[in-house]
Scaffold this active site. Structure first.
Site, mmCIF file in Angstrom:
data_model
loop_
_atom_site.group_PDB
_atom_site.id
_atom_site.type_symbol
_atom_site.label_atom_id
_atom_site.label_comp_id
_atom_site.label_asym_id
_atom_site.label_seq_id
_atom_site.Cartn_x
_atom_site.Cartn_y
_atom_site.Cartn_z
ATOM 1 N N ALA A 1 12.031 3.823 4.586
ATOM 2 C CA ALA A 1 12.250 4.107 2.944
ATOM 3 C C ALA A 1 12.288 5.518 2.626
ATOM 4 O O ALA A 1 13.178 6.082 1.968
ATOM 5 C CB ALA A 1 11.159 3.431 2.095
ATOM 6 N N LYS B 1 14.079 -1.585 9.169
ATOM 7 C CA LYS B 1 15.322 -0.683 8.569
ATOM 8 C C LYS B 1 16.033 0.040 9.369
ATOM 9 O O LYS B 1 17.125 0.472 9.235
ATOM 10 C CB LYS B 1 14.581 -0.062 7.477
ATOM 11 C CG LYS B 1 14.388 -0.776 6.079
ATOM 12 C CD LYS B 1 14.102 -0.005 5.117
ATOM 13 C CE LYS B 1 13.765 -0.980 3.469
ATOM 14 N NZ LYS B 1 13.156 -0.128 2.638
ATOM 15 N N SER C 1 11.919 -10.228 -3.837
ATOM 16 C CA SER C 1 13.514 -10.299 -3.647
ATOM 17 C C SER C 1 13.934 -11.868 -3.947
ATOM 18 O O SER C 1 15.270 -11.888 -4.537
ATOM 19 C CB SER C 1 13.841 -9.549 -2.384
ATOM 20 O OG SER C 1 13.680 -8.536 -2.421
ATOM 21 N N ASP D 1 18.940 1.460 -0.831
ATOM 22 C CA ASP D 1 17.560 2.069 -1.504
ATOM 23 C C ASP D 1 17.786 3.411 -2.151
ATOM 24 O O ASP D 1 16.940 3.660 -3.278
ATOM 25 C CB ASP D 1 16.697 2.298 -0.196
ATOM 26 C CG ASP D 1 15.859 1.126 0.299
ATOM 27 O OD1 ASP D 1 15.828 0.161 -0.529
ATOM 28 O OD2 ASP D 1 15.486 1.137 1.410
HETATM 29 P P1 ATR Z 1 9.511 1.683 5.568
HETATM 30 O O1 ATR Z 1 10.820 0.947 6.079
HETATM 31 O O2 ATR Z 1 8.926 0.739 4.299
HETATM 32 O O3 ATR Z 1 9.656 3.144 5.438
HETATM 33 P P2 ATR Z 1 7.924 2.030 8.210
HETATM 34 O O4 ATR Z 1 9.354 2.787 8.450
HETATM 35 O O5 ATR Z 1 7.115 1.202 8.819
HETATM 36 O O6 ATR Z 1 8.072 1.384 6.812
HETATM 37 O O7 ATR Z 1 7.285 3.577 7.618
HETATM 38 C C1 ATR Z 1 6.032 3.394 7.248
HETATM 39 C C2 ATR Z 1 5.455 4.743 6.844
HETATM 40 O O8 ATR Z 1 4.038 4.397 6.242
HETATM 41 C C3 ATR Z 1 5.561 5.824 7.932
HETATM 42 O O9 ATR Z 1 5.627 7.071 7.415
HETATM 43 C C4 ATR Z 1 4.089 5.535 8.203
HETATM 44 O O10 ATR Z 1 3.511 6.859 8.955
HETATM 45 P P3 ATR Z 1 3.747 7.027 10.538
HETATM 46 O O11 ATR Z 1 5.064 7.574 10.911
HETATM 47 O O12 ATR Z 1 2.460 8.198 10.921
HETATM 48 O O13 ATR Z 1 3.253 5.676 11.270
HETATM 49 C C5 ATR Z 1 3.436 5.318 6.880
HETATM 50 N N1 ATR Z 1 1.835 4.898 7.166
HETATM 51 C C6 ATR Z 1 1.704 3.575 7.567
HETATM 52 N N2 ATR Z 1 0.422 3.380 7.310
HETATM 53 C C7 ATR Z 1 -0.223 4.670 7.201
HETATM 54 C C8 ATR Z 1 -1.656 5.244 7.076
HETATM 55 N N3 ATR Z 1 -2.595 4.359 7.351
HETATM 56 N N4 ATR Z 1 -1.896 6.321 6.585
HETATM 57 C C9 ATR Z 1 -0.747 7.354 6.716
HETATM 58 N N5 ATR Z 1 0.478 6.997 6.634
HETATM 59 C C10 ATR Z 1 0.846 5.628 6.952
#
Ligand code: ATR
Length: 262
Positions: free
Chosen positions: A132, A68, A20, A104
């Site tokens: 996201a 977010k 960014s 987004d």
């Molecule tokens: P963003 O703002 O980029 O969406 P976030 O709100 O932290 O970031 O969301 C991360 C997403 O990645 C979530 O859906 C998370 O799943 P959980 O709700 O179960 O935490 C998912 N995620 C992160 N690490 C993961 C992993 N190792 N396996 C599966 N899903 C994962």
């Protein structure tokens, strides 16, 4: 007389990987705006103090993971669409008040449009249910797609699906849908090559690395792949318009991003 530069930035944790700054600094230069875009690496526990300081220090900022959703309660106003989505990726400082927006969803829609993907009436499987994912689900539903949501933590998927009358998906649904969008932050792919099918559209919201394991598997499975770079560009162009009130120099911004992958 020397005028101080307006300061913008990307708020996240971590943010070292973020492109960014390159994109927005190129835009400010092209628009001849005396401004500078930085990185704000802020841990969740420091977010309230950051918002207090931002009111007097920063003209605006982008918001990325993991802030977010949690930032919403710390802002002065939330734009109607961002409120509906339940996530903020853009903040504008208007006379000391922090206003939250979401661009987004515009980024996803424009990225799809540009790639000539019509996802109206398509079944779209969204992987993830975080900030996201919320914008992606909104963008898909807005064009009349049928959305299935899969998330590691099922309750979060259920909550999001219920809110939008969307369906709960499983990883087995990957083969049957026309479009798959990964919004998760994990480096390991949730799907193996055999889970995809020929000709389907597969997008990853991640842009660094440009070819994630998820996209590599999708490609091996015969899918058409798109990384998160076009989404980054178009959500950024919409941010630039909110901050400057001017048409964003999309070509310049795209060139600034492309330089990293040349
Ligand atoms: P963003 O703002 O980029 O969406 P976030 O709100 O932290 O970031 O969301 C991360 C997403 O990645 C979530 O859906 C998370 O799943 P959980 O709700 O179960 O935490 C998912 N995620 C992160 N690490 C993961 C992993 N190792 N396996 C599966 N899903 C994962």
């Amino acid at each position: 007389m020397y005028k101080q530069a307006l300061i913008y930035g990307v708020l996240g944790h971590p943010v070292a990987h973020s492109l960014s700054p390159a994109m927005h600094n190129a835009a400010f230069t092209a628009l001849k705006i005396h401004a500078e875009y930085r990185r704000f690496d802020i841990a969740p526990e420091d977010l309230p103090q950051f918002c207090v300081e931002a009111r007097r220090k920063y003209a605006g900022f982008s918001v990325t993971a993991p802030h977010k959703e949690t930032i919403m309660q710390l802002l002065d106003e939330i734009d109607a669409v961002a409120g509906e989505i339940g996530a903020v990726n853009t903040v504008v400082n208007r006379k000391g008040k922090l206003i939250g927006y979401n661009t987004d969803w515009i980024g996803v829609q424009k990225a799809m449009e540009e790639a000539d993907v019509r996802f109206t009436k398509q079944k779209v499987l969204v992987l993830g249910a975080g900030g996201a994912a919320k914008a992606v689900v909104y963008a898909c539903l807005k064009v009349g797609a049928e959305v299935l949501i899969f998330n590691r933590t099922k309750e979060k998927a259920l909550e999001l699906a219920e809110k939008w009358h969307a369906l709960i998906g499983t990883l087995d649904d990957a083969k049957t849908v026309g479009v798959i969008i990964n919004t998760t932050s994990t480096k390991e792919s949730l799907l193996l090559p055999a889970a995809f099918r020929k000709g389907q559209i597969v997008m990853d919201c991640v842009y660094s690395p440009p070819l994630t394991e998820f996209l590599r598997n999708a490609q091996k499975g015969g899918a058409k792949i798109m990384n998160g770079l076009p989404m980054l560009l178009h959500q950024g162009a919409a941010q630039c318009m909110l901050w400057t009130g001017q048409e964003a120099p999309v070509k310049v911004m795209r060139a600034a991003l492309d330089r990293f992958f040349a």
